[in-house]
Design a protein around this motif. Structure first.
Motif, PDB file in Angstrom:
ATOM      1  N   LEU A   1       3.344   5.890  -2.580  1.00 32.77           N
ATOM      2  CA  LEU A   1       4.510   6.739  -2.871  1.00 32.77           C
ATOM      3  C   LEU A   1       4.725   6.903  -4.373  1.00 32.77           C
ATOM      4  O   LEU A   1       5.033   8.010  -4.852  1.00 32.77           O
ATOM      5  N   LEU A   2       4.548   5.830  -5.124  1.00 33.64           N
ATOM      6  CA  LEU A   2       4.662   5.935  -6.583  1.00 33.64           C
ATOM      7  C   LEU A   2       3.557   6.834  -7.143  1.00 33.64           C
ATOM      8  O   LEU A   2       3.803   7.627  -8.072  1.00 33.64           O
ATOM      9  N   ALA A   3       2.355   6.737  -6.595  1.00 38.12           N
ATOM     10  CA  ALA A   3       1.249   7.592  -7.032  1.00 38.12           C
ATOM     11  C   ALA A   3       1.562   9.066  -6.775  1.00 38.12           C
ATOM     12  O   ALA A   3       1.256   9.925  -7.604  1.00 38.12           O
TER      13      ALA A   3
ATOM     14  N   GLY B   1       0.823  -1.207   0.000  1.00 36.14           N
ATOM     15  CA  GLY B   1       0.000   0.000   0.000  1.00 36.14           C
ATOM     16  C   GLY B   1       0.852   1.250   0.000  1.00 36.14           C
ATOM     17  O   GLY B   1       0.602   2.188  -0.767  1.00 36.14           O
ATOM     18  N   TRP B   2       1.871   1.258   0.857  1.00 35.77           N
ATOM     19  CA  TRP B   2       2.763   2.416   0.913  1.00 35.77           C
ATOM     20  C   TRP B   2       3.573   2.562  -0.373  1.00 35.77           C
ATOM     21  O   TRP B   2       3.811   3.672  -0.841  1.00 35.77           O
TER      22      TRP B   2
ATOM     23  N   ALA C   1      -3.327   1.299  -4.062  1.00 36.02           N
ATOM     24  CA  ALA C   1      -2.992   1.549  -2.652  1.00 36.02           C
ATOM     25  C   ALA C   1      -4.218   1.382  -1.762  1.00 36.02           C
ATOM     26  O   ALA C   1      -4.109   0.930  -0.615  1.00 36.02           O
ATOM     27  N   LEU C   2      -5.388   1.714  -2.291  1.00 36.03           N
ATOM     28  CA  LEU C   2      -6.614   1.638  -1.495  1.00 36.03           C
ATOM     29  C   LEU C   2      -7.004   0.211  -1.143  1.00 36.03           C
ATOM     30  O   LEU C   2      -7.814  -0.012  -0.244  1.00 36.03           O
ATOM     31  N   ALA C   3      -6.416  -0.764  -1.827  1.00 37.98           N
ATOM     32  CA  ALA C   3      -6.655  -2.164  -1.458  1.00 37.98           C
ATOM     33  C   ALA C   3      -5.971  -2.500  -0.136  1.00 37.98           C
ATOM     34  O   ALA C   3      -6.310  -3.496   0.502  1.00 37.98           O
ATOM     35  N   TYR C   4      -5.021  -1.663   0.294  1.00 37.60           N
ATOM     36  CA  TYR C   4      -4.236  -1.920   1.501  1.00 37.60           C
ATOM     37  C   TYR C   4      -4.422  -0.853   2.588  1.00 37.60           C
ATOM     38  O   TYR C   4      -3.954  -1.035   3.698  1.00 37.60           O
TER      39      TYR C   4
END
Length: 113
Positions: A13-15, A8-9, A55-58
């Motif tokens: 961070l890539l986003a 998720g992180w 990321a929202l999956a985590y």
């Protein structure tokens, strides 16, 4: 939330980096008058939202979006000052500190639950 929070992180961070790249490309596109910065802007923003979605999956959406937007604001402010030589009033710096405090506080409050 499921799985390894590290993913998720990583996605978040890539986003953030891609969102920053999209915003810089937007500045260079000069109101869509330059082709390649305009094309890159759409690619970077599309990739950023895609990774934010992963990321929202985590992560909780409230935390992920707050961090994505808050850190994005801080980074684009630094880029606008250093790369584009835009003025940064003292009041702006103070509000950036408030944003940082909010992001840190939000992250700490989630970890305490």
């Amino acid at each position: 939330m499921k799985g390894d929070a590290g993913w998720g992180w990583t996605f978040l961070l890539l986003a953030i980096v891609l969102e920053l790249s999209g915003t810089v490309s937007m500045k260079y596109s000069a109101g869509f008058s330059r082709l390649w910065p305009s094309v890159l802007m759409f690619i970077f923003y599309g990739a950023s939202f895609t990774l934010l979605n992963f990321a929202l999956a985590y992560m909780n959406v409230s935390v992920a979006y707050a961090i994505w937007s808050g850190i994005g604001i801080i980074l684009i402010t630094l880029v606008s000052f250093t790369v584009f030589h835009e003025k940064l009033p003292l009041a702006s710096l103070l509000w950036i500190v408030v944003i940082v405090a909010g992001v840190v506080g939000l992250n700490m409050s989630v970890k305490s639950h």
